[in-house]
Design a protein around this motif. Structure first.
Motif, PDB file in Angstrom:
ATOM      1  N   GLU A 183      -0.626  20.406   1.942  1.00  0.00           N
ATOM      2  CA  GLU A 183       0.440  19.523   2.429  1.00  0.00           C
ATOM      3  C   GLU A 183       1.825  20.042   2.064  1.00  0.00           C
ATOM      4  N   GLU A 189      -5.669   7.916  -9.602  1.00  0.00           N
ATOM      5  CA  GLU A 189      -5.869   7.062  -8.428  1.00  0.00           C
ATOM      6  C   GLU A 189      -5.085   7.517  -7.189  1.00  0.00           C
ATOM      7  N   TYR A 190      -4.212   8.502  -7.365  1.00  0.00           N
ATOM      8  CA  TYR A 190      -3.308   8.827  -6.254  1.00  0.00           C
ATOM      9  C   TYR A 190      -3.959   9.675  -5.166  1.00  0.00           C
ATOM     10  N   HIS A 191      -3.483   9.447  -3.951  1.00  0.00           N
ATOM     11  CA  HIS A 191      -3.928  10.211  -2.787  1.00  0.00           C
ATOM     12  C   HIS A 191      -3.344  11.624  -2.869  1.00  0.00           C
ATOM     13  N   PHE A 192      -4.063  12.593  -2.305  1.00  0.00           N
ATOM     14  CA  PHE A 192      -3.555  13.968  -2.382  1.00  0.00           C
ATOM     15  C   PHE A 192      -2.183  14.134  -1.733  1.00  0.00           C
ATOM     16  N   ALA A 193      -1.919  13.347  -0.706  1.00  0.00           N
ATOM     17  CA  ALA A 193      -0.619  13.466  -0.036  1.00  0.00           C
ATOM     18  C   ALA A 193       0.503  12.990  -0.967  1.00  0.00           C
ATOM     19  N   ASP A 194       0.193  12.007  -1.808  1.00  0.00           N
ATOM     20  CA  ASP A 194       1.181  11.537  -2.782  1.00  0.00           C
ATOM     21  C   ASP A 194       1.375  12.583  -3.882  1.00  0.00           C
ATOM     22  N   GLU A 230       3.654  15.168  -2.587  1.00  0.00           N
ATOM     23  CA  GLU A 230       5.061  14.748  -2.653  1.00  0.00           C
ATOM     24  C   GLU A 230       5.616  14.930  -4.061  1.00  0.00           C
ATOM     25  N   MET A 287       0.816  -1.208   0.000  1.00  0.00           N
ATOM     26  CA  MET A 287       0.000   0.000   0.000  1.00  0.00           C
ATOM     27  C   MET A 287       0.860   1.273   0.000  1.00  0.00           C
ATOM     28  N   GLN A 288       2.146   1.077   0.311  1.00  0.00           N
ATOM     29  CA  GLN A 288       2.967   2.275   0.456  1.00  0.00           C
ATOM     30  C   GLN A 288       3.389   2.856  -0.880  1.00  0.00           C
ATOM     31  N   PHE A 289       3.256   4.172  -0.975  1.00  0.00           N
ATOM     32  CA  PHE A 289       3.597   4.880  -2.196  1.00  0.00           C
ATOM     33  C   PHE A 289       5.073   5.262  -2.145  1.00  0.00           C
TER      34      PHE A 289
END
Lengths: 450, 450
Positions: free
Chosen positions: B67, B31-36, B39, B1-3
């Protein structure tokens, strides 16, 4: 709304305790929050505190016990029987209960666990004790709200009411398959808006962040912070949902880590507080002072090795404190930035580039300081031109060297799996002191040729 | 699960941006999370990052913007039009939106606010901007779930569904009277178990912790931590419920404070990171090095004032680094414990008792170190008995003095409303260096009479 613990109030409580007036105490403390009760317990002596813990309801005292400083709690637990401890644990969440058990002596642990009436609760606590410290398994609690994907909304609400009894705060509703494998989560909003007969499998969110029981606390904290999670489910090797970690546990972890780093930077090797015993404080502080002492003696032998300087250039000795202080300060600055960057995961890229940047920075700082020192040493302390120039070149060299040591050592430790924070504080200051003074005299000898 | 952000992935994104292939990028990043996404934005240059922010959906980019590191965000916002910024703010919670507005230049602020379509959202943001920085008013968000005590459970659930649209996470349901005065809170469990026609006034919990808009952040953090709250309601002067603060805001605040304290202890005056510019890093570090330099020059003039020592007892000069290092280390240890105790509110009782305890502790440490130094100085460095005794008495005195300065100064600053953390680091080290060396020579002169 703020509670203020006054001396009058403490004296009143102490008076009632000495009179063993249980009713008056229960009456008086009835309305107080467990966190306030905890503050009060910290101010009483161990016997008084134990008396109160035995007297008050376990739903309050169990929470208050968790808020206490470790030392204070230990003394109270020592005075409670295994049965009394078990009663307190009965009221606690499994993660807190497991922490308490872990603090007890081995021979009492078993007895306490046997005395817990709720068999399931006891089994959960025992399970938590099997996980490695510093992993999600040891940090998680077993209390959570879990629904099966095959249920309907109506069945789900019914089941949630039952489960919610054991869960203080509902953070998330987790959805599993029949075997208990984590499938996703359910939003409260969707549950509120869906019709009673809707299947959970139709409305749940299949995307869910999770960690395994073996994930390290540090990684759990990073993930929860990065993705702004207030709770995260924990699964075992087979993907079975076994627990959940909430943000308040992570908050405690983050605070503890920050305090540890801060104390290491200050040269304090254990988690101590100002109110701890002299013995504990000495154990935490003396070893670092001894390291500093060895550095000081090392510096003394370096200076005595250059003893011809006492006759030829005694003025150079005046600037030993300056060299030493600057080396120490630069080293601490550099290492602090690197340690913090490593903790926040913002140190990326190649180590050579970072050392280069640090060198340039040190050069800028060094030149600024050297110019001031050049003028002052010559005109105020009457050093010769060549002496002043030696001092300044040495100063710049020492600053660059200290910056490189301060940057390189924490990165090196980190890459080898050692907490880089140990490199800060007295350790880096001491090595920079010694290397700084050595560099100073070597450069002076080279230029002045004594 | 880790990006994991790989270089390959970044290059691929950069390639697609340079080809202006919006569809492929949307597809890839969908599909990516906003935190990703955040980054990723940090790794791109400002123009590339801005391109992505304009391209992707605002519900993702608005969260990703929050973020980002301040510097990175500033550069992206500079490249967006007021209308584009307003669109991002539209998606943000009011507290985040207000933070962004506050970062903008004055002349753009007004234009951006006017461009926000949702009038109520805009008004809420403007209200938040009126509160003093560092108070609950500036920290809170307007989004919350609020029900009136006169409603029934059924009406309440209906209203909650509506309000929940705007609230990402339901932390607590707050109950107010008709005028909006905070009366208490409602537990989800009670809401689930009560019958539809029950009045809220019959089931709500009248006891609720709250803060006012003027409560300082530090106190909010203390209260939320002490009482283990995940959210706290904020009321105005009249008790009207106006907002709520959640634990994640407090987590950020606590982390920032811990970092600030750590940096101050390391002699870094601004919030800097390893990746900041040379200029910013120099500004944060050079002033403290200058303070250290002044201390070093002060020490130089003290030594030159005792110049007869060069002829009569040159051996004493060997131990200047030892004295200095010990004074510095002890001072940092003492001040760190006090600063941490003040931050955690565990420093209680009379200052005299604390200084006394610190003196005893310093005496124990001092004697331990002095014994080792006594032996080594005499047998290895060949100092005379009286010289060795002078060194040791001076060492113990210096340790006690450094401990007292390290303890007293932070407490004094704190009582005068100054952040005690400024007393740590180079400030305390430098003053201890100077006083330490002065004490050393004075005691030596007294005993040896040169």
């Amino acid at each position: 709304m703020q509670f203020q613990l006054t001396n009058d109030f403490i004296e009143k409580i102490e008076g009632l305790i000495s009179q063993k007036d249980g009713n008056a105490l229960r009456e008086l403390l009835h309305e107080y929050h467990f966190a306030d009760i905890a503050e009060l317990l910290e101010e009483l002596n161990s016997d008084e505190a134990t008396y109160l813990v035995k007297l008050l309801e376990t739903d309050i005292t169990s929470e208050a016990l968790m808020e206490l400083d470790d030392d204070v709690r230990e003394k109270i637990l020592d005075r409670l029987s295994p049965k009394e401890i078990a009663n307190e644990l009965e009221e606690m969440d499994t993660d807190d209960a497991a922490d308490i058990i872990a603090e007890l002596d081995d021979h009492i642990q078993k007895e306490v666990i046997q005395k817990i009436k709720d068999q399931e609760h006891a089994a959960d606590i025992v399970e938590l004790l099997t996980y490695d410290e510093d992993t999600a398994g040891a940090l998680m609690a077993k209390e959570l709200v879990q629904v099966k994907e095959t249920w309907t909304v109506a069945g789900c609400v019914r089941e949630m009411r039952r489960q919610a009894e054991n869960v203080t705060r509902v953070h998330s509703i987790y959805v599993t398959d029949k075997e208990g494998k984590l499938k996703g989560r359910l939003s409260l909003k969707d549950l509120l808006t869906a019709s009673e007969k809707t299947k959970i499998s139709e409305i749940y969110i299949p995307k869910v962040d999770y960690v395994t029981v073996h994930t390290e606390n540090e990684d759990v904290a990073r993930i929860m912070q990065k993705y702004d999670l207030e709770a995260i489910p924990v699964v075992d090797e087979n993907g079975i949902l076994v627990g959940r970690i909430t943000i308040d546990d992570i908050l405690d972890f983050i605070k503890d880590e920050a305090e540890k780093d801060y104390q290491m930077a200050a040269g304090i090797s254990q988690d101590v507080e100002a109110d701890d015993s002299l013995w504990k404080l000495t154990k935490a502080r003396l070893p670092w002072l001894m390291i500093g002492m060895l550095g000081g003696l090392g510096a003394a032998s370096i200076i005595s090795g250059f003893d011809s300087i006492f006759l030829s250039h005694p003025n150079l000795l005046l600037f030993v404190p300056l060299i030493q202080a600057t080396a120490g300060n630069v080293g601490v600055q550099s290492s602090a930035i690197v340690v913090q960057g490593l903790a926040n995961d913002t140190i990326k890229g190649h180590i050579i580039r970072r050392l280069l940047k640090e060198s340039v920075l040190a050069l800028i700082n060094g030149i600024c300081i050297a110019i001031v020192v050049l003028v002052i040493s010559h005109f105020i302390f009457g050093t010769t031109y060549s002496e002043s120039i030696s001092i300044c070149i040495a100063l710049i060299s020492v600053i660059i060297m200290a910056a490189l040591i301060g940057t390189f050592v924490p990165i090196l430790l980190d890459r080898n799996g050692i907490d880089p924070a140990v490199a800060t504080g007295p350790f880096i200051t001491t090595s920079n002191d010694v290397f700084g003074i050595l560099t100073y005299f070597l450069i002076a000898k080279l230029i002045l040729g004594f």
